[in-house]
Design an enzyme around this catalytic site. Sequence first.
Site, PDB file in Angstrom:
ATOM      1  N   GLY A  87       5.594  -6.105  -5.480  1.00 22.20           N
ATOM      2  CA  GLY A  87       6.571  -5.453  -6.352  1.00 22.20           C
ATOM      3  C   GLY A  87       8.054  -6.091  -5.867  1.00 22.20           C
ATOM      4  O   GLY A  87       8.656  -6.425  -7.043  1.00 22.20           O
ATOM      5  N   ASN A 167      10.348   6.428  -4.663  1.00 20.82           N
ATOM      6  CA  ASN A 167       9.288   6.378  -3.542  1.00 20.82           C
ATOM      7  C   ASN A 167       9.548   7.190  -2.267  1.00 20.82           C
ATOM      8  O   ASN A 167       8.548   7.759  -1.739  1.00 20.82           O
ATOM      9  CB  ASN A 167       9.607   4.860  -2.998  1.00 20.82           C
ATOM     10  CG  ASN A 167      10.691   4.470  -2.780  1.00 20.82           C
ATOM     11  OD1 ASN A 167      11.690   4.592  -3.517  1.00 20.82           O
ATOM     12  ND2 ASN A 167      10.952   3.810  -1.683  1.00 20.82           N
ATOM     13  N   GLY A 216       0.082  -4.237  -6.400  1.00 18.91           N
ATOM     14  CA  GLY A 216      -1.298  -3.866  -6.242  1.00 18.91           C
ATOM     15  C   GLY A 216      -1.515  -2.850  -4.721  1.00 18.91           C
ATOM     16  O   GLY A 216      -2.393  -2.035  -4.702  1.00 18.91           O
ATOM     17  N   HIS A 217      -0.917  -2.998  -3.663  1.00 21.12           N
ATOM     18  CA  HIS A 217      -1.243  -2.418  -2.517  1.00 21.12           C
ATOM     19  C   HIS A 217      -1.074  -0.981  -2.520  1.00 21.12           C
ATOM     20  O   HIS A 217      -1.157  -0.405  -1.422  1.00 21.12           O
ATOM     21  CB  HIS A 217      -0.604  -3.320  -1.358  1.00 21.12           C
ATOM     22  CG  HIS A 217       0.842  -3.166  -1.092  1.00 21.12           C
ATOM     23  ND1 HIS A 217       1.031  -2.292   0.001  1.00 21.12           N
ATOM     24  CD2 HIS A 217       1.797  -3.477  -1.701  1.00 21.12           C
ATOM     25  CE1 HIS A 217       2.455  -2.327   0.036  1.00 21.12           C
ATOM     26  NE2 HIS A 217       2.998  -2.961  -0.912  1.00 21.12           N
ATOM     27  N   CYS A 338       9.737   0.440   4.021  1.00 20.65           N
ATOM     28  CA  CYS A 338      10.466  -0.714   4.137  1.00 20.65           C
ATOM     29  C   CYS A 338      11.955  -0.932   4.943  1.00 20.65           C
ATOM     30  O   CYS A 338      12.245  -1.789   5.382  1.00 20.65           O
ATOM     31  CB  CYS A 338      10.703  -1.298   2.745  1.00 20.65           C
ATOM     32  SG  CYS A 338       9.430  -1.071   1.694  1.00 20.65           S
TER      33      CYS A 338
HETATM   34  N1  PLP Z   1       9.887  -0.415  -5.091  1.00 17.68           N
HETATM   35  C1  PLP Z   1       9.224   0.504  -4.995  1.00 17.68           C
HETATM   36  C2  PLP Z   1       9.678   2.058  -5.604  1.00 17.68           C
HETATM   37  C3  PLP Z   1       8.593   0.717  -3.594  1.00 17.68           C
HETATM   38  O1  PLP Z   1       8.174   2.018  -3.289  1.00 17.68           O
HETATM   39  C4  PLP Z   1       8.071  -0.639  -3.160  1.00 17.68           C
HETATM   40  C5  PLP Z   1       7.363  -0.586  -1.671  1.00 17.68           C
HETATM   41  O2  PLP Z   1       7.587   0.425  -1.091  1.00 17.68           O
HETATM   42  C6  PLP Z   1       8.501  -1.514  -3.597  1.00 17.68           C
HETATM   43  C7  PLP Z   1       9.369  -1.726  -4.813  1.00 17.68           C
HETATM   44  C8  PLP Z   1       8.149  -3.079  -2.981  1.00 17.68           C
HETATM   45  O3  PLP Z   1       7.007  -3.277  -3.300  1.00 17.68           O
HETATM   46  P1  PLP Z   1       6.030  -4.415  -2.535  1.00 17.68           P
HETATM   47  O4  PLP Z   1       5.785  -4.039  -1.109  1.00 17.68           O
HETATM   48  O5  PLP Z   1       4.934  -4.643  -3.327  1.00 17.68           O
HETATM   49  O6  PLP Z   1       6.892  -5.862  -2.375  1.00 17.68           O
END
Ligand code: PLP
Length: 398
Positions: A87, A167, A216-217, A338
């Site tokens: 993402g 999220n 994907g994860h 994150c």
């Molecule tokens: N955008 C949102 C809303 C997310 O929740 C996340 C991951 O928590 C991301 C982007 C980032 O995705 P990735 O972990 O695949 O880089």
Amino acid sequence: MFQSHLGSLSYEVKELVKIVYLDNAATTKISKVALDAMMPYLLDGFGNPSTIYSVGREAKNAIENARRTLAGCIGALPEEIYITSGGTESINWAIKSAVELKKSKGAHIITSAIEHAAVLKSCKYLEKNGCEVTYLGVDEFGRISLDELRSAIRDDTVLITIMTANNEMGTILPVSEIGEIAKENGVLFHTDAVQAVGHIPIDVKEINADLLSFSGHKLGCIKGVGVLFVKKGLRLPPFIHGGGQERGGRSGTENVAGIVSVAAVLEDILPRLPLLGVAKLRDKLIKGVLEIPSTSLTGDPTNRLPGIASFVFKGVEGESMLLMLDQNGICASSGSACTSGSLDPSHVLLAMGLSHETAHGSLRFSLSEDNTEAEIDYVLEKLPAIIARLRSMSPLWN
Ligand code: PLP
């Protein structure tokens, strides 16, 4: 203890305790569908898709079949699908390249204050490089105002980037309306659909998206595969330079097994969207948790992702809740995965008008189809005592 020996390598894995995993918005366990789809390409079908012998050609075919499936699952054309590493990469590519593509028109971006760091930090980076960014505020439920969006559009606006669903607290944003406004004003629209794809139905045409990112994860697949939808006719500058994979846009030898697994999982889950079974468990969890005094739900009470139940508890600190839940075998999150490790309160909750003190008491449970009613009962049995104990020790309580 499990012991395993691989040639001269040996490793030990602590005996696995049964956990109640309620942090699926952070990442998911690999599903059986994903694993079954991956296996052939981890074993005999391991070829490099850029080679011309049969094992390579088969890998290439597998990617192109997966691209067709992925496209079909979001109402796109195969040539509109680009594979990335996740993402974050899709979002970076979409935002930075869209701005570069439209630089002759201007350098103004509109986003929201509740975006994921992948969007916010891409915007901050662009601000340092001459762009102007408008950050739309949200109301107490995490909703943006479409009137504010309309008035934020200027002659030099080149991109609107607003997430499909949040999220941290699960609010679903009005992406169809946002896409319509973007189209009427000749502005590109990107949406971060990382938490939405595979959870609620998404059709890129219905939402008028020019660009859409997902990962994907979050869907039961291995980490390291993302998708960027780029509307036909939009020629984004390449993001990663090298051997010219992904039609020159994103070079690097492809993660064939991972790509195939995302297509298989999405195709499998599509008929079950939105995930009503998951939403039923979420509602049971929300109802039970709200019986704990001085507790509130965060996010939109009705228009929310099927899997996200998020709360704030007065007088309790998020990290302590996580530790005590962990002692009881329950995995949850406070703020976004994150940014966990940071002691700053969630920018999302602050944008919704919560005080720093209240925002510190946030807790997110994120469910998947793997979760059971018995697990929800277990959480509802443990949580009240955890909150009561933490409150009894808290200087913030009473
Ligand atoms: N955008 C949102 C809303 C997310 O929740 C996340 C991951 O928590 C991301 C982007 C980032 O995705 P990735 O972990 O695949 O880089």
